[in-house]
Design a protein around this motif. Structure first.
Motif, PDB file in Angstrom:
ATOM      1  N   CYS A   1      62.160 -25.505 -49.862  1.00 46.77           N
ATOM      2  CA  CYS A   1      60.837 -25.242 -49.304  1.00 46.77           C
ATOM      3  C   CYS A   1      59.793 -25.475 -50.387  1.00 46.77           C
ATOM      4  CB  CYS A   1      60.717 -23.804 -48.785  1.00 46.77           C
ATOM      5  SG  CYS A   1      59.063 -23.409 -48.159  1.00 46.77           S
ATOM      6  N   PRO A   2      59.034 -26.566 -50.304  1.00 46.46           N
ATOM      7  CA  PRO A   2      58.020 -26.860 -51.324  1.00 46.46           C
ATOM      8  C   PRO A   2      57.020 -25.718 -51.520  1.00 46.46           C
ATOM      9  CG  PRO A   2      58.392 -28.790 -49.951  1.00 46.46           C
ATOM     10  CD  PRO A   2      59.155 -27.657 -49.314  1.00 46.46           C
ATOM     11  N   ARG A   3      56.677 -25.034 -50.455  1.00 45.42           N
ATOM     12  CA  ARG A   3      55.714 -23.937 -50.553  1.00 45.42           C
ATOM     13  C   ARG A   3      56.274 -22.792 -51.396  1.00 45.42           C
ATOM     14  NH1 ARG A   3      50.261 -22.878 -49.661  1.00 45.42           N
ATOM     15  NH2 ARG A   3      50.495 -24.970 -48.789  1.00 45.42           N
ATOM     16  N   LYS A   4      57.564 -22.501 -51.203  1.00 40.55           N
ATOM     17  CA  LYS A   4      58.208 -21.457 -52.005  1.00 40.55           C
ATOM     18  C   LYS A   4      58.171 -21.845 -53.484  1.00 40.55           C
ATOM     19  CE  LYS A   4      62.577 -18.938 -52.646  1.00 40.55           C
ATOM     20  NZ  LYS A   4      62.821 -19.180 -54.063  1.00 40.55           N
ATOM     21  N   ALA A   5      58.500 -23.112 -53.757  1.00 46.10           N
ATOM     22  CA  ALA A   5      58.486 -23.579 -55.141  1.00 46.10           C
ATOM     23  C   ALA A   5      57.088 -23.451 -55.727  1.00 46.10           C
ATOM     24  CB  ALA A   5      58.957 -25.033 -55.211  1.00 46.10           C
ATOM     25  N   PHE A   6      56.086 -23.759 -54.930  1.00 41.23           N
ATOM     26  CA  PHE A   6      54.708 -23.660 -55.408  1.00 41.23           C
ATOM     27  C   PHE A   6      54.346 -22.227 -55.770  1.00 41.23           C
ATOM     28  CE2 PHE A   6      50.362 -24.589 -56.001  1.00 41.23           C
ATOM     29  CZ  PHE A   6      49.585 -23.688 -55.298  1.00 41.23           C
ATOM     30  N   MET A   7      54.653 -21.297 -54.850  1.00 37.74           N
ATOM     31  CA  MET A   7      54.272 -19.905 -55.089  1.00 37.74           C
ATOM     32  C   MET A   7      55.045 -19.316 -56.276  1.00 37.74           C
ATOM     33  SD  MET A   7      53.504 -18.182 -51.363  1.00 37.74           S
ATOM     34  CE  MET A   7      54.915 -18.794 -50.442  1.00 37.74           C
TER      35      MET A   7
ATOM     36  N   LEU B   1      59.558 -23.585 -42.854  1.00 36.87           N
ATOM     37  CA  LEU B   1      59.405 -22.948 -41.530  1.00 36.87           C
ATOM     38  C   LEU B   1      60.674 -23.117 -40.693  1.00 36.87           C
ATOM     39  CD1 LEU B   1      55.735 -24.064 -40.684  1.00 36.87           C
ATOM     40  CD2 LEU B   1      56.519 -21.928 -41.755  1.00 36.87           C
ATOM     41  N   ASP B   2      61.808 -23.023 -41.373  1.00 28.67           N
ATOM     42  CA  ASP B   2      63.071 -23.190 -40.643  1.00 28.67           C
ATOM     43  C   ASP B   2      64.176 -22.407 -41.346  1.00 28.67           C
ATOM     44  OD1 ASP B   2      63.798 -25.905 -38.508  1.00 28.67           O
ATOM     45  OD2 ASP B   2      65.259 -24.366 -39.067  1.00 28.67           O
ATOM     46  N   HIS B   3      65.326 -22.976 -41.516  1.00 33.90           N
ATOM     47  CA  HIS B   3      66.490 -22.251 -42.019  1.00 33.90           C
ATOM     48  C   HIS B   3      66.271 -21.655 -43.400  1.00 33.90           C
ATOM     49  CE1 HIS B   3      66.810 -26.343 -43.549  1.00 33.90           C
ATOM     50  NE2 HIS B   3      67.455 -25.837 -44.557  1.00 33.90           N
ATOM     51  N   ALA B   4      65.442 -22.277 -44.224  1.00 27.36           N
ATOM     52  CA  ALA B   4      65.238 -21.789 -45.594  1.00 27.36           C
ATOM     53  C   ALA B   4      64.632 -20.383 -45.590  1.00 27.36           C
ATOM     54  CB  ALA B   4      64.350 -22.744 -46.386  1.00 27.36           C
ATOM     55  N   CYS B   5      63.906 -20.056 -44.528  1.00 33.29           N
ATOM     56  CA  CYS B   5      63.228 -18.760 -44.473  1.00 33.29           C
ATOM     57  C   CYS B   5      64.225 -17.605 -44.357  1.00 33.29           C
ATOM     58  CB  CYS B   5      62.252 -18.721 -43.303  1.00 33.29           C
ATOM     59  SG  CYS B   5      61.073 -20.099 -43.299  1.00 33.29           S
ATOM     60  N   ALA B   6      65.422 -17.904 -43.835  1.00 35.05           N
ATOM     61  CA  ALA B   6      66.398 -16.841 -43.583  1.00 35.05           C
ATOM     62  C   ALA B   6      67.616 -16.914 -44.478  1.00 35.05           C
ATOM     63  CB  ALA B   6      66.842 -16.896 -42.127  1.00 35.05           C
ATOM     64  N   GLU B   7      67.742 -17.953 -45.276  1.00 36.10           N
ATOM     65  CA  GLU B   7      68.933 -18.112 -46.110  1.00 36.10           C
ATOM     66  C   GLU B   7      68.965 -17.105 -47.245  1.00 36.10           C
ATOM     67  OE1 GLU B   7      69.946 -22.895 -45.673  1.00 36.10           O
ATOM     68  OE2 GLU B   7      68.633 -22.202 -47.271  1.00 36.10           O
ATOM     69  N   TYR B   8      70.197 -16.817 -47.701  1.00 35.07           N
ATOM     70  CA  TYR B   8      70.415 -15.954 -48.859  1.00 35.07           C
ATOM     71  C   TYR B   8      69.704 -14.612 -48.712  1.00 35.07           C
ATOM     72  CZ  TYR B   8      71.873 -20.453 -50.721  1.00 35.07           C
ATOM     73  OH  TYR B   8      72.487 -21.660 -50.900  1.00 35.07           O
ATOM     74  N   GLY B   9      69.806 -14.043 -47.545  1.00 35.78           N
ATOM     75  CA  GLY B   9      69.205 -12.743 -47.316  1.00 35.78           C
ATOM     76  C   GLY B   9      67.728 -12.800 -46.990  1.00 35.78           C
TER      77      GLY B   9
ATOM     78  N   ARG C   1      58.781 -14.480 -47.314  1.00 35.77           N
ATOM     79  CA  ARG C   1      58.744 -14.478 -45.850  1.00 35.77           C
ATOM     80  C   ARG C   1      57.550 -13.702 -45.321  1.00 35.77           C
ATOM     81  NH1 ARG C   1      60.962 -11.183 -42.020  1.00 35.77           N
ATOM     82  NH2 ARG C   1      61.514 -12.176 -40.044  1.00 35.77           N
ATOM     83  N   GLN C   2      57.312 -12.511 -45.883  1.00 34.88           N
ATOM     84  CA  GLN C   2      56.204 -11.699 -45.412  1.00 34.88           C
ATOM     85  C   GLN C   2      54.861 -12.360 -45.717  1.00 34.88           C
ATOM     86  OE1 GLN C   2      56.321  -7.954 -47.616  1.00 34.88           O
ATOM     87  NE2 GLN C   2      57.238  -9.008 -49.359  1.00 34.88           N
ATOM     88  N   ILE C   3      54.818 -13.203 -46.749  1.00 35.18           N
ATOM     89  CA  ILE C   3      53.573 -13.908 -47.072  1.00 35.18           C
ATOM     90  C   ILE C   3      53.299 -14.979 -46.027  1.00 35.18           C
ATOM     91  CG2 ILE C   3      52.384 -15.285 -48.820  1.00 35.18           C
ATOM     92  CD1 ILE C   3      52.995 -12.327 -49.604  1.00 35.18           C
ATOM     93  N   CYS C   4      54.361 -15.668 -45.628  1.00 32.46           N
ATOM     94  CA  CYS C   4      54.202 -16.732 -44.636  1.00 32.46           C
ATOM     95  C   CYS C   4      53.993 -16.188 -43.226  1.00 32.46           C
ATOM     96  CB  CYS C   4      55.419 -17.668 -44.682  1.00 32.46           C
ATOM     97  SG  CYS C   4      55.534 -18.594 -46.225  1.00 32.46           S
ATOM     98  N   LEU C   5      54.199 -14.889 -43.051  1.00 31.19           N
ATOM     99  CA  LEU C   5      53.987 -14.282 -41.738  1.00 31.19           C
ATOM    100  C   LEU C   5      52.560 -13.754 -41.578  1.00 31.19           C
ATOM    101  CD1 LEU C   5      57.371 -12.398 -41.178  1.00 31.19           C
ATOM    102  CD2 LEU C   5      56.382 -14.144 -39.679  1.00 31.19           C
TER     103      LEU C   5
END
Lengths: 70, 305
Positions: free
Chosen positions: B21-27, B257-265, B270-274
């Motif tokens: 997830c590029p956004r995760k890497a950015f944050m 906005l797909d499987h990466a949001c739920a992987e590894y627990g 996630r709460q930021i993107c919500l």
């Protein structure tokens, strides 16, 4: 999970405090390993005993089964 | 907030995050937001690694007996773990991790282990071998070559082969555990980096220790990286970095906005993107800490830096 006795858990807590303040000796370090190893073997033994007990209850006697067929 | 700096050094963690997830890497790696809640997995893993390193150094470098080396390793683990508050539902307490280390050296005794750290060209033993190698892509601001860094637990002679070695802890070690490493970019990067540093690895040895409810378990896997796979890895890395630079220059990093949001627990963001107000939520739950993959230290940053 290591099945440490309360005494073993207390002893490790004392030794951890010595590690934290730098006063632990090499004998203390070796003692921690001895306790951990004893806990691991104790846990393994408890698991084996539990399995044996469960199997003893579950497995029916083969002769009894054969007798039912006759 | 002004546009954050583009990192000068990349590693497998940053690249994996960007690919997921590029956004995760950015944050996480551009804005340096890290969860305020300390991760028991990271802390316990770091303590375990510390214990392994100390035990190996004690035996292979300082010629201590195996029993003394293991004892010193366990002590180092417990000292590193300190008074970290392990969650009740986690198996990675200090005692459990110390027990895992004791189990590891019972499974792979120091004086009879088939994996022996080699003597590197520098004269040092191959324990905690790190590398930083330049890439062909230039930093978008400085114009210097971007760098790729990595650090493997050991470089070993294993039955005549020279292998990198990495230790993993796991919750379970099933039949599929060995197969997950065959394309793992982390290890391809390690083999690539070691080669650049002048050390030709035949492959990689991964040792897993699982911490179960009533026991520990272990598995080993060896994975190989032929030259064509190293070339493909480098080419893909360059493509991913170019995408990363494009995102940075545009000022927009894509969301999975797909499987990466739920992987590894579940993704920590996630709460930021919500929320529609991420800038307000981030400081409430996260802290800015910059991780330096070369020095392996974290620096706390100001929120508005």
């Amino acid at each position: 999970m290591s099945l440490l006795t309360p005494e073993q858990s207390s002893r490790i807590a004392v030794l951890r405090a010595k590690f934290a303040d730098g006063s632990a000796t090499e004998d203390d370090m070796r003692e921690v390993v001895t306790i951990l190893r004893a806990g691991r073997f104790s846990a393994a033994s408890a698991t084996t005993t539990a399995r044996r007990a469960a199997a003893k209850i579950a497995i029916p006697n083969a002769d009894d089964l054969l007798a039912e067929l006759k | 907030m002004t546009r954050p700096d583009f990192p000068a050094v990349l590693d497998s963690t940053i690249i994996a995050a960007f690919r997921s997830c590029p956004r995760k890497a950015f944050m996480e790696f551009f804005q340096h937001w890290k969860s305020k809640d300390p991760s028991v997995h990271l802390h316990a893993g770091a303590a375990y690694a510390r214990g392994l390193e100390v035990a190996r150094e004690a035996f292979y470098v300082h010629s201590r007996t195996p029993a003394d080396a293991v004892a010193m390793g366990v002590a180092a683990l417990l000292e590193f773990y300190g008074d970290f508050d392990c969650p009740d539902d986690s198996a990675k307490s200090a005692i459990r991790m110390a027990g895992a280390l004791e189990f590891y050296f019972d499974s792979y005794p120091l004086d009879s282990d088939s994996a022996v750290p080699i003597k590197l060209p520098s004269g040092k033993r191959g324990i905690e071998f790190g590398f930083v190698e330049p890439l062909s892509i230039l930093h978008p601001v400085t114009g210097d070559p971007l760098q790729y860094s990595g650090r493997m637990d050991m470089v070993v002679d294993y039955q005549g082969m020279v292998l990198g070695e990495d230790d993993k802890t796991a919750s379970a070690l099933g039949a599929s555990w060995p197969r997950q490493w065959d394309l793992r970019s982390q290890f391809t990067g390690y083999v690539w980096g070691a080669a650049r540093a002048g050390i030709k690895l035949n492959g990689f040895l991964i040792r897993g220790v699982s911490i179960l409810k009533t026991k520990y378990d272990t598995q080993q896997a060896i994975t190989y990286r032929p030259e064509w796979q190293l070339e493909r890895w480098e080419k893909q890395l360059e493509r991913d970095i170019k995408r990363m630079i494009a995102c940075w220059e545009e000022g927009y990093f894509d969301y999975n906005l797909d499987h990466a949001c739920a992987e590894y627990g579940g993704c920590p963001f996630r709460q930021i993107c919500l929320t529609q107000q991420p800038d307000q939520m981030l400081p409430a739950f996260f802290q800015r800490r910059r991780w330096n993959p070369v020095t392996r230290t974290e620096t706390i940053l100001e929120v508005e830096e």
